[in-house]
Design a protein around this motif. Structure first.
Motif, PDB file in Angstrom:
ATOM      1  N   ASN A   1       1.543   8.063  14.181  1.00  0.00           N
ATOM      2  CA  ASN A   1       0.571   7.129  13.626  1.00  0.00           C
ATOM      3  C   ASN A   1       0.114   7.632  12.272  1.00  0.00           C
ATOM      4  N   VAL A   2       0.155   6.751  11.274  1.00  0.00           N
ATOM      5  CA  VAL A   2      -0.343   7.148   9.951  1.00  0.00           C
ATOM      6  C   VAL A   2      -1.184   6.012   9.376  1.00  0.00           C
ATOM      7  N   PHE A   3      -1.970   6.356   8.379  1.00  0.00           N
ATOM      8  CA  PHE A   3      -2.762   5.347   7.702  1.00  0.00           C
ATOM      9  C   PHE A   3      -2.054   4.862   6.450  1.00  0.00           C
ATOM     10  N   VAL A   4      -2.161   3.579   6.206  1.00  0.00           N
ATOM     11  CA  VAL A   4      -1.680   3.025   4.947  1.00  0.00           C
ATOM     12  C   VAL A   4      -2.897   2.533   4.169  1.00  0.00           C
ATOM     13  N   ILE A   5      -3.023   3.021   2.943  1.00  0.00           N
ATOM     14  CA  ILE A   5      -4.127   2.580   2.106  1.00  0.00           C
ATOM     15  C   ILE A   5      -3.628   1.419   1.263  1.00  0.00           C
ATOM     16  N   LEU A   6      -4.322   0.293   1.333  1.00  0.00           N
ATOM     17  CA  LEU A   6      -3.838  -0.901   0.661  1.00  0.00           C
ATOM     18  C   LEU A   6      -4.269  -0.907  -0.804  1.00  0.00           C
ATOM     19  N   MET A   7      -3.490  -1.624  -1.621  1.00  0.00           N
ATOM     20  CA  MET A   7      -3.827  -1.697  -3.046  1.00  0.00           C
ATOM     21  C   MET A   7      -5.119  -2.472  -3.254  1.00  0.00           C
ATOM     22  N   ASP A   8      -5.373  -3.438  -2.386  1.00  0.00           N
ATOM     23  CA  ASP A   8      -6.604  -4.210  -2.484  1.00  0.00           C
ATOM     24  C   ASP A   8      -7.741  -3.397  -1.900  1.00  0.00           C
ATOM     25  N   LYS A   9      -8.655  -2.991  -2.778  1.00  0.00           N
ATOM     26  CA  LYS A   9      -9.679  -2.057  -2.310  1.00  0.00           C
ATOM     27  C   LYS A   9     -10.757  -2.723  -1.467  1.00  0.00           C
ATOM     28  N   CYS A  10     -10.723  -4.039  -1.343  1.00  0.00           N
ATOM     29  CA  CYS A  10     -11.681  -4.714  -0.458  1.00  0.00           C
ATOM     30  C   CYS A  10     -11.233  -4.634   0.998  1.00  0.00           C
TER      31      CYS A  10
ATOM     32  N   GLY B   1       0.840  -1.184   0.000  1.00  0.00           N
ATOM     33  CA  GLY B   1       0.000   0.000   0.000  1.00  0.00           C
ATOM     34  C   GLY B   1       0.874   1.231   0.000  1.00  0.00           C
ATOM     35  N   GLN B   2       0.270   2.350   0.328  1.00  0.00           N
ATOM     36  CA  GLN B   2       1.036   3.573   0.445  1.00  0.00           C
ATOM     37  C   GLN B   2       0.425   4.433   1.532  1.00  0.00           C
ATOM     38  N   ILE B   3       1.269   5.244   2.129  1.00  0.00           N
ATOM     39  CA  ILE B   3       0.823   6.070   3.237  1.00  0.00           C
ATOM     40  C   ILE B   3      -0.119   7.157   2.723  1.00  0.00           C
ATOM     41  N   ALA B   4      -1.253   7.318   3.404  1.00  0.00           N
ATOM     42  CA  ALA B   4      -2.190   8.376   3.030  1.00  0.00           C
ATOM     43  C   ALA B   4      -1.588   9.716   3.424  1.00  0.00           C
ATOM     44  N   PRO B   5      -1.296  10.577   2.434  1.00  0.00           N
ATOM     45  CA  PRO B   5      -0.622  11.833   2.742  1.00  0.00           C
ATOM     46  C   PRO B   5      -1.378  12.653   3.792  1.00  0.00           C
TER      47      PRO B   5
ATOM     48  N   LEU C   1       8.602   8.130   3.530  1.00  0.00           N
ATOM     49  CA  LEU C   1       7.911   7.041   2.821  1.00  0.00           C
ATOM     50  C   LEU C   1       6.742   7.521   1.972  1.00  0.00           C
ATOM     51  N   LEU C   2       6.441   8.793   2.049  1.00  0.00           N
ATOM     52  CA  LEU C   2       5.365   9.313   1.211  1.00  0.00           C
ATOM     53  C   LEU C   2       5.735   9.135  -0.255  1.00  0.00           C
ATOM     54  N   GLY C   3       4.769   8.706  -1.065  1.00  0.00           N
ATOM     55  CA  GLY C   3       5.049   8.542  -2.488  1.00  0.00           C
ATOM     56  C   GLY C   3       5.759   7.247  -2.822  1.00  0.00           C
ATOM     57  N   LYS C   4       5.885   6.357  -1.826  1.00  0.00           N
ATOM     58  CA  LYS C   4       6.515   5.057  -2.084  1.00  0.00           C
ATOM     59  C   LYS C   4       5.472   3.954  -1.938  1.00  0.00           C
ATOM     60  N   ARG C   5       5.704   2.874  -2.657  1.00  0.00           N
ATOM     61  CA  ARG C   5       4.943   1.670  -2.384  1.00  0.00           C
ATOM     62  C   ARG C   5       5.621   0.996  -1.202  1.00  0.00           C
ATOM     63  N   ILE C   6       4.845   0.645  -0.201  1.00  0.00           N
ATOM     64  CA  ILE C   6       5.458  -0.010   0.948  1.00  0.00           C
ATOM     65  C   ILE C   6       4.753  -1.322   1.276  1.00  0.00           C
TER      66      ILE C   6
ATOM     67  N   LEU D   1       9.292  -0.524  -1.385  1.00  0.00           N
ATOM     68  CA  LEU D   1       9.567  -1.153  -2.674  1.00  0.00           C
ATOM     69  C   LEU D   1      10.096  -0.164  -3.692  1.00  0.00           C
ATOM     70  N   GLY D   2       9.973   1.118  -3.387  1.00  0.00           N
ATOM     71  CA  GLY D   2      10.425   2.125  -4.338  1.00  0.00           C
ATOM     72  C   GLY D   2       9.287   3.063  -4.680  1.00  0.00           C
ATOM     73  N   ASP D   3       9.593   3.982  -5.592  1.00  0.00           N
ATOM     74  CA  ASP D   3       8.627   5.021  -5.913  1.00  0.00           C
ATOM     75  C   ASP D   3       7.393   4.473  -6.606  1.00  0.00           C
ATOM     76  N   VAL D   4       6.270   5.055  -6.261  1.00  0.00           N
ATOM     77  CA  VAL D   4       5.023   4.750  -6.941  1.00  0.00           C
ATOM     78  C   VAL D   4       5.226   4.963  -8.433  1.00  0.00           C
ATOM     79  N   GLU D   5       4.740   4.027  -9.233  1.00  0.00           N
ATOM     80  CA  GLU D   5       4.813   4.075 -10.695  1.00  0.00           C
ATOM     81  C   GLU D   5       6.191   3.817 -11.280  1.00  0.00           C
ATOM     82  N   SER D   6       7.158   3.438 -10.447  1.00  0.00           N
ATOM     83  CA  SER D   6       8.384   2.956 -11.073  1.00  0.00           C
ATOM     84  C   SER D   6       8.107   1.488 -11.401  1.00  0.00           C
ATOM     85  N   THR D   7       8.579   1.044 -12.567  1.00  0.00           N
ATOM     86  CA  THR D   7       8.211  -0.298 -13.016  1.00  0.00           C
ATOM     87  C   THR D   7       8.600  -1.353 -11.997  1.00  0.00           C
TER      88      THR D   7
END
Ligand code: ZN
Length: 1001
Positions: free
Chosen positions: A421-430, A405-409, A444-449, A471-477
């Motif tokens: 304390n921060v929220f992480v929004i997961l890739m799985d929307k369920c 997921g990624q940290i909710a800015p 960690l903002l803007g990174k996939r974690i 895992l690295g920056d969002v949208e890096s392959t």
């Protein structure tokens, strides 16, 4: 299934002790079967420490005649106040902190007591496999071992009267520590038991007064390490909260979720039939709605709202209780996703939610009334609209794993550099967002974690988790590819040394023997004379262009009697992959190769997959051949199976094969054979269709990659040629023939594949839509009736409509599954989609583990080689089937997700207007499928109109009426409608996910 040890007793045998255990195995209907198990206590189980001079002399070879390897270091890590030490972990530490155990900067020389391994297996299979991998692959860096404490006469403990299983097991772990501490005292190596169980730690102090070994909580242990700060950051949340005393703001007054029922109440309720157990499925369109399929009910029971879902995650095994009839409702016509829900919640606070407390008053009803309620519920399901609803009262197995997921800015306080304390929004929307504590929030903002979920106490609105790695920056392959592999639980790490050691030592120089009767070759491979030499056959392979893992090849030859000899030759993978090896275990665990747009993750090492097993042209290869005599009508006159050696004459692409067959100038024998195969395959296909085989459709698209830059170029829909069908028909025929043969030989454990007919209720909504909008109907009386009715769903105005109906029908169907023959009765073996009574997968052993098992069973059936016990044991076969079913599903999802990602990247630069079809209508939006890209997307009501409140949703007509953003006339949109949509790809600011955004034009 749960096992319970009731009375252990000991008696002496000649070589050692033996323990008799009465084990009760609870069966599905609540009854219990008594099984007596005996196991022997041994005195030859080594400590596996390299320092130890005592154990080297007592070890004995195992079943494979190998001596155990001594792995634990002579010079283990030194920590403050303790010095050189080995670690022993308890079950909870493994479940809680498997990420940390895998971490390469902590936890070295770890002893896993066997009882811990067993407990972990019962509690979480995914964690169990990870722990097994750690122990199995243990190399020189991590050094994990399993110590068989339950079989060692020095460490076995009896259960005391009135002692709970848990207490007994804790004591067994302490006993193991005590023995190790005593055993290694002379070598200056200490033992540290890491456990978060305070009672356990206190028990240690009581038992061993002279402190033979140390006990630490995870937090205390991490604190002793030289890299404590780095490691403490990764400690799971529960521990963090409990031990670091940095508690969240307390709010004890508000208990948000209902408490789970006590185990005794759950067991009682399940037995008396007033509670039900099943797996919860969260709706992909509404994360606050779930359903549980229960054998007693014809349709899944609905679970609506956060409070009733009661902290369940998608896929959890739960226990539910029906709600009173007044609360039954129709499935929601709203769509709702977790990512945009309550985005302004404060990660520090508990938050208040009115909906939670609305239906707080609970009616008190008796069990008798509950049973009546169940009858009512079954009746209600027969009528249309209202559905029984239920609430979750217990979660019996969590599906928790690592999530990406990624940290909710919005949840990050950019003024603080400390822990927050921060929220992480997961890739799985369920899934809900997860609350983590970290001091790296801004970084960690803007990174996939990657995060792990630790707990979800009832007084917390969101689950608690902890950061694992980024895992690295969002949208890096690289980050996106790794994210999707992790999300779909695909094992993608390189093969371990142990696995690679199982490969032939000749490597790429391995060669099939020139002569099968060469004594020297036979001395290396005694089974060689049983192989048939088919190198004279004109065999070729036909695959997608660029295929390097060639599983299958074929040939056909006219026989003197006018019939045809047809051969299907499959890579002889099991010649190289032997049961019981690390290589086999790895293949079994991976279950399948995974194909992504730009990457393939292999089930077996490359050396086998793309070389030694691959049926490449012009070289000799071992194969497992199915040889038929077919008459002109493609009816089987007879069939034979044999291990063989072949030499493929050519590797064609589908297109090349098609050209060759179509070219009248080609009259060589190979081409004649291919033409014969094509003719026969057409007859085979017709016979299948006549029998009612389904021709289903999925919007398969292919992404062209620019070979220079590896950037996705364009997207096209896959085309099918007659030669695709040629190969497919003969693979089906081979699979069917093999299925019959192995079922014959192993009626209880044959590896098969079935596809159940779909209950007509699955098609209810689709049929209502077809009836209402198109005056059409899909019949479910038989697969033949279904196939015929699908053929009739034709809109003369729109050629694509039929494909659309097939796509939508496919989604109503049950998924095919692997099973072993003992699990079902013969009529239930049926493969509905293919319209055959029995089926298996045999033809792709390089990339599917089912096929590997089928090969071994076929080898057993024809007397080539005795079948290993692993594939003759129902329990083991059950484990294999469960795993490959899961892996197979995950691989499909991963493949689709990969295409979706690349399609998103392609569209990034192209905004276009495309044709789409409305496939779902909600109260607050419509779902549109765009065939050209194979994507579908939700168009929310706010994007359709400026006056959402005036929109009218007609449930019966599957229609949504609204005033478009431009123009005054009210527009009606119904299901199946062909619409023009503007497609562009957007990056969601909240989830950082790139999605196809569709707009109606
Ligand atoms: Zn020893």
């Amino acid at each position: 299934m749960s096992t319970k040890v009731v009375v252990p007793r000991k008696k002496r045998l000649s070589e050692g002790l033996t323990v008799t255990q009465k084990v009760f195995i609870r069966s599905r209907n609540g009854g219990a079967t008594k099984i007596i198990r005996e196991h022997y206590l041994r005195n030859d189980i080594p400590c596996l420490s390299k320092s130890c001079t005592k154990c080297q002399s007592i070890v004995v070879p195992d079943a494979k005649n190998e001596l155990p390897k001594f792995i634990l270091s002579e010079n283990p890590q030194v920590i403050a106040n303790i010095g050189k030490h080995y670690v022993v972990v308890d079950t909870n530490i493994v479940l809680l902190a498997i990420d940390l155990l895998e971490n390469i900067s902590c936890f070295f020389d770890v002893i896993v007591p066997q009882i811990v391994l067993d407990e972990v297996r019962n509690r979480s299979y995914p964690v169990y496999t990870r722990l097994r991998t750690l122990c199995r692959d243990s190399d020189d860096t991590k050094r994990f071992i399993v110590f068989h404490n339950e079989f060692n006469e020095k460490t076995f403990v009896d259960r005391l009267p009135d002692e709970t299983i848990n207490d007994r097991n804790d004591r067994a772990i302490r006993k193991t520590c005590e023995w190790y501490a005593q055993h290694l005292k002379d070598y200056g190596i200490n033992i540290v038991l890491v456990t978060n169980d305070r009672l356990n730690r206190e028990a240690v102090k009581k038992e061993s007064k002279e402190q033979g070994y140390f006990t630490k909580s995870l937090y205390e242990y991490a604190d002793l390490l030289s890299n404590a700060d780095e490691i403490k950051e990764l400690i799971p949340n529960v521990d963090n909260y409990a031990e670091s005393k940095e508690l969240l703001p307390e709010d004890k007054s508000e208990v948000v979720f209902p408490e789970y029922y006590q185990t005794s109440r759950v067991m009682g309720g399940l037995r008396s039939g007033v509670l039900y157990q099943g797996n919860v499925q969260i709706s992909e369109y509404n994360f606050l709605e779930g359903s549980v399929s229960l054998p007693r009910f014809s349709k899944p029971v609905l679970i609506v709202g956060q409070k009733n879902l009661n902290r369940a995650f998608n896929g959890d095994q739960v226990v539910v209780e029906l709600l009173p009839e007044s609360e039954w409702k129709a499935p929601s016509s709203l769509t709702l996703d977790s990512e945009h829900f309550d985005i302004n919640d404060n990660p520090d606070g508990q938050g208040e939610e009115d909906e939670f407390n609305r239906n707080g008053a609970e009616a008190v009803i008796s069990d008798k009334q509950r049973r009546l309620l169940a009858k009512e519920a079954i009746n209600a399901q027969k009528s249309k609209k209202v559905q029984p609803t239920a609430k979750i009262v217990s979660i019996t197995r969590r599906s928790w794993r690592q999530y990406v997921g990624q940290i909710a800015p919005s949840s990050v306080d950019d003024k603080t550099n400390g822990i927050q304390n921060v929220f992480v929004i997961l890739m799985d929307k369920c899934l809900p967002k997860i609350r983590i504590r970290t001091r790296r929030a801004q970084e960690l903002l803007g990174k996939r974690i990657v995060i792990s979920v630790d707990s979800w106490p009832e007084n917390y609105k969101y689950p608690l988790g902890h950061f694992v790695r980024d895992l690295g920056d969002v949208e890096s392959t690289q980050a996106e590819t790794e994210a999707l592999l992790l999300e779909h639980d695909v094992e993608y790490r390189p093969f371990s040394k142990k696995v690679l050691e199982c490969l032939p030592s000749e490597g790429h120089n391995w060669k099939a023997p020139v002569k099968l009767d060469d004594p020297e070759e036979i001395s290396k491979d005694p089974l060689l004379p049983k192989r048939q030499d088919l190198r004279d056959k004109l065999i070729c392979s036909i695959d997608p262009p660029g295929c390097v893992d060639i599983d299958d090849a074929l040939h056909a030859k006219k026989l003197p009697n006018g019939n045809w000899e047809v051969g299907v030759h499959i890579a002889d993978v099991t010649h190289f992959v032997k049961t019981g090896t690390a290589l086999d275990a790895e293949g079994a665990s991976r279950g399948t190769s995974v194909y992504l747009v730009d990457k393939r993750i292999d089930m077996l090492p490359m050396l086998l997959g793309t070389d030694l097993c691959s049926l490449k042209p012009y070289v000799d290869r071992f194969a497992f051949s199915v040889l038929w005599e077919l008459d002109d009508n493609a009816d089987i006159v007879n069939v034979n199976f044999t291990k063989s050696v072949i030499k493929s004459r050519e590797a064609f692409s589908y297109e090349q094969a098609q050209l060759r067959i179509d070219d009248p100038n080609q009259t060589d024998e190979l081409t004649l054979g291919m033409r014969a195969l094509l003719q026969l395959s057409i007859k085979l296909k017709q016979k299948r269709l006549d029998a009612g085989a389904l021709n289903l459709a999925s919007p398969e698209v292919k992404v062209h990659m620019d070979s220079e830059t590896a950037d996705p170029g364009e997207v096209e829909i896959k085309k099918l040629l007659a030669t695709n069908s040629l190969v497919e028909e003969f693979m089906l025929l081979a699979n069917i023939s093999v299925a019959r043969k192995i079922y014959d030989a192993f009626p209880q454990t044959a590896m098969l594949r079935r596809h159940a007919a779909s209950p007509s209720t699955n098609f209810e909504v689709l049929n209502e839509m077809l009836q209402k909008r198109k005056n059409m109907h899909i019949s479910l009386e038989s697969s033949k009736a279904l196939a015929d009715s699908l053929d009739r769903c034709i809109d003369p105005e729109d050629a694509y409509f039929n494909t659309l109906v097939r796509i939508m029908s496919t989604r109503c169907m049950m998924a095919a599954q692997y099973f072993f023959s003992g699990a079902y009765s013969y009529p239930d073996f049926r493969h509905y989609g293919l319209a055959v009574d029995i089926y298996t997968h045999f033809t792709s052993p390089i990339r599917r583990y089912c096929d590997v098992v089928a090969h071994r069973q076929l080898a057993g059936a024809i007397g080539y080689e005795p079948l290993s016990l692993d594939h003759r044991d129902k329990h083991k076969m059950d484990m294999i089937c469960r795993n490959i079913n899961r892996k197979h599903r995950n691989a499909q999802f991963a493949g689709r997700a990969s295409i979706e990602y690349y399609v998103g990247q392609v569209m990034r630069n192209n905004e276009s207007i495309e044709t789409g079809y409305v496939i779902k209508v909600f109260n607050n939006g419509i779902v549109v499928l765009v065939p050209k890209f194979g994507v579908e997307g939700l168009i929310r009501i706010e994007n359709l109109t400026d006056s959402a409140e005036d929109a009218v949703f007609d449930e019966l007509e599957f229609k949504l009426s609204f005033k478009p953003k431009t123009g005054d006339k009210v527009r009606d949109v119904h299901v199946f409608e062909k619409v023009d949509v503007q497609v562009r790809s957007v990056l969601d600011p909240i989830t950082s996910k790139r999605k196809a955004e569709l707009l109606l034009v």
